[in-house]
Design a protein around this motif. Structure first.
Motif, PDB file in Angstrom:
ATOM      1  N   THR A 153      -8.634 -37.265 -28.725  1.00 38.35           N
ATOM      2  CA  THR A 153      -8.104 -38.424 -28.010  1.00 38.35           C
ATOM      3  C   THR A 153      -9.135 -38.986 -27.040  1.00 38.35           C
ATOM      4  N   ILE A 154      -9.272 -40.308 -27.071  1.00 37.49           N
ATOM      5  CA  ILE A 154     -10.140 -41.005 -26.127  1.00 37.49           C
ATOM      6  C   ILE A 154      -9.252 -41.661 -25.069  1.00 37.49           C
ATOM      7  N   GLY A 155      -9.552 -41.413 -23.814  1.00 38.52           N
ATOM      8  CA  GLY A 155      -8.835 -42.058 -22.718  1.00 38.52           C
ATOM      9  C   GLY A 155      -9.689 -43.175 -22.149  1.00 38.52           C
ATOM     10  N   ILE A 156      -9.105 -44.335 -21.952  1.00 34.26           N
ATOM     11  CA  ILE A 156      -9.867 -45.456 -21.396  1.00 34.26           C
ATOM     12  C   ILE A 156      -9.181 -45.938 -20.121  1.00 34.26           C
ATOM     13  N   VAL A 157      -9.928 -46.029 -19.033  1.00 33.34           N
ATOM     14  CA  VAL A 157      -9.370 -46.583 -17.803  1.00 33.34           C
ATOM     15  C   VAL A 157      -9.538 -48.098 -17.899  1.00 33.34           C
TER      16      VAL A 157
END
Lengths: 376, 376
Positions: free
Chosen positions: B6-10
């Motif tokens: 999973t990639i988290g993007i702010v």
């Protein structure tokens, strides 16, 4: 967005997923019909109507919600689609075209009636009739299910009376026809797009390689002489002109000596067109969305001298785990597309790799090298 | 998929949206933090944690769910990110880099300390001090907010004591610094990618054109002599080597006579890199995902001789309605990307157009022609 147009897609597998991505880029909203939980298209933001592809109620619901309906597969309910196409929603390709292609025997009849060369074929009414046809075809033929067949499922090679008996038992209750076995030297394919005004744009001629009847590689451009290219494009253009409705079509062909024969038509984006995502100015997915939404077609030129697509087919049964992405992407000019499917299954289409290069040899070697690294 | 990374993007605006699409293609799952309902990234299948970009609890939640965290904007909470980077989640670019870039004055100090040419600048402590600086700079200067400024917001040109007074009132309570006005002949930009091992790949040198301080066009490749190109790439490489963490960085520069000065750094994908989506072998979005996920970088070569990107900025305030798509796409080799934002607002970034061509002139004329057709 207010007033945002909606594209409805019957089917939310990998083709629906890549169509959804292309539609989103152009500012469309997407709704798919698909029976599977968490289908590949829904993972990338398509709304999902969870229903089978023959579910009339789901189709009627989709028609109410969408401005344009299209399909990612030809095995679906067409009678209701035909009725719905008389309402406010546009349906492309035309349900008649989908219906024609659903029946492989009628598809061949249609092609033949238009003067387009195909492998010799005959309807099979019963076992005795099949035996006669086997004799006529010199003791060797393919028997094929008229309906619901893809990736070689529903096809069988028959080389003797015994095999015929066995296959007849296996295909009981299916309508069949027989095709003469072609000693082809290459399998060719062309993606071709038609807009709602009938303008046609063809992608380059490609070579396709099949293993166990499933497309495993596409090589672009096809390594064939200019006269063969010319013949192929002439057939493709002639064929597509006769197909009603807009969209991208995949045309598969055999090269037998100097002759080009049409094998079959897919009324939709196609595995043999996946190379366009990294190889052409306009991907087949954006092209299809443009075509079915009544927009002008994009340029189909190659952006590299050569492209090779290799499918990532499952090699075991079990939960999907993508391994080797690092090693695969370390291969130059190589791109990996994963479809988000789980579980993995033997021969299930899990993703594909596109490599570009200065020559087919280089692109192919890159794509194959990358493929070896991926374990899914 | 089980075991899917999973990639988290702010941030889930248009940059988060295009990052999400690229991440999905590579088989990643995406979660964004964004305060807006139905943010652009969530429309394309990112899961959304609805929270502000300074919300520590949301960041901690994201760190639990994601394998790799990145940002689409530099104006966010970095103290917690720094702490979280000591846990199991990778955070790129490094929170220290984001922090450095947040403060434009410290950014300039940093560049200067590394021997990288920048426009002359001075900290402003108070109004009297500012008056002195104005005198030193020859009666003309830019005053800039040290924090939270982008697209020219927080910047002001000062040409007299009276203007200074007015701007000081406007920027009360903001920390400021002053910059000498550069008589640049061109604004240049380069997207550059660094992988987790520190390998660097640069995209072509581009010219950027700004209207009302917002990027309106990117022209690729920049029309400058070879010695200027060389200078620019040398500065870019030097700059990026000093930035901690992996990812794509946008480096904006001024060309003043024969001198190249660094203007500012974006620690993320950037508007001036949107042309890569239709102009390069690897888009800046795929490149950034590769970089922050610890994957090898893709090839950055152009696929056409020239590319032009034109922004689609809102021209009115109200509900979004995309008009003119048909006319825009009828322009050859032209691609439209819509971000799904509503409402539209004057100067809001609603989408962009990429056109490719044989020359900059041709690509630019295509993109501008297409832009004229779009009403959003």
């Amino acid at each position: 967005m207010e007033g945002q147009k909606t594209i409805g897609i019957v089917g939310g597998g990998q083709l629906g997923r890549m169509l959804t991505m292309a539609a989103h880029s152009l500012g469309f909203k997407v709704i798919v019909i698909d029976p599977s939980d968490n289908c590949p298209a829904s993972q990338v933001g398509a709304l999902q109507i969870k229903a089978g592809l023959y579910d009339g109620e789901a189709l009627r619901q989709l028609a109410k919600l969408a401005d344009h309906i299209t399909v990612e597969i030809e095995h679906l309910e067409t009678k209701i689609l035909k009725k719905l196409s008389k309402s406010n929603v546009s349906i492309n390709p035309a349900p008649e075209t989908i219906e024609l292609i659903q029946d492989k025997y009628e598809q061949k009849n249609f092609l033949q009636s238009k003067g387009i060369p195909v492998a010799e074929f005959k309807k099979i009414d019963n076992y005795d009739h099949a035996l006669e046809v086997l004799k006529d075809f010199g003791g060797k033929m393919l028997i094929k299910s008229r309906h619901g067949a893809y990736d070689g499922r529903g096809n069988a090679l028959v080389t003797s009376r015994r095999v015929l008996q066995k296959k007849f038992a296996k295909f009981a209750n299916r309508e069949l026809y027989a095709e003469k076995v072609i000693n082809f030297t290459k399998e060719l394919a062309v993606m071709v797009a038609k807009d709602i005004k009938g303008n046609i744009k063809t992608y380059p001629l490609t070579e396709t390689v099949h293993h166990r009847n499933i497309c495993s590689e596409t090589l672009v451009p096809a390594r064939v002489p200019a006269n063969i290219q010319k013949k192929a494009f002439s057939l493709v253009n002639k064929t597509v002109k006769h197909l009603k409705g807009s969209g991208v079509f995949g045309i598969e062909m055999f090269l037998e000596g100097e002759e080009v024969l049409i094998n079959e038509i897919a009324p939709r984006v196609h595995n043999s067109g996946h190379y366009t995502m990294n190889g052409c100015l306009t991907s087949q997915f954006e092209q299809h969305i443009r075509a079915i939404a009544g927009l002008p077609l994009g340029d189909t030129a190659l952006t590299s001298p050569a492209v090779c697509m290799v499918n990532i087919l499952g090699e075991r049964d079990g939960p999907t785990r993508v391994k080797g992405l690092h090693e695969a992407l370390s291969v130059p000019r190589t791109y990996v597309h994963i479809y988000g499917k789980s579980p993995t299954k033997v021969d299930r289409k899990m993703g594909h790799i596109n490599s570009v290069g200065d020559t087919i040899k280089q692109a192919r070697s890159r794509a194959r090298q990358a493929r070896k690294h991926i374990d899914i």
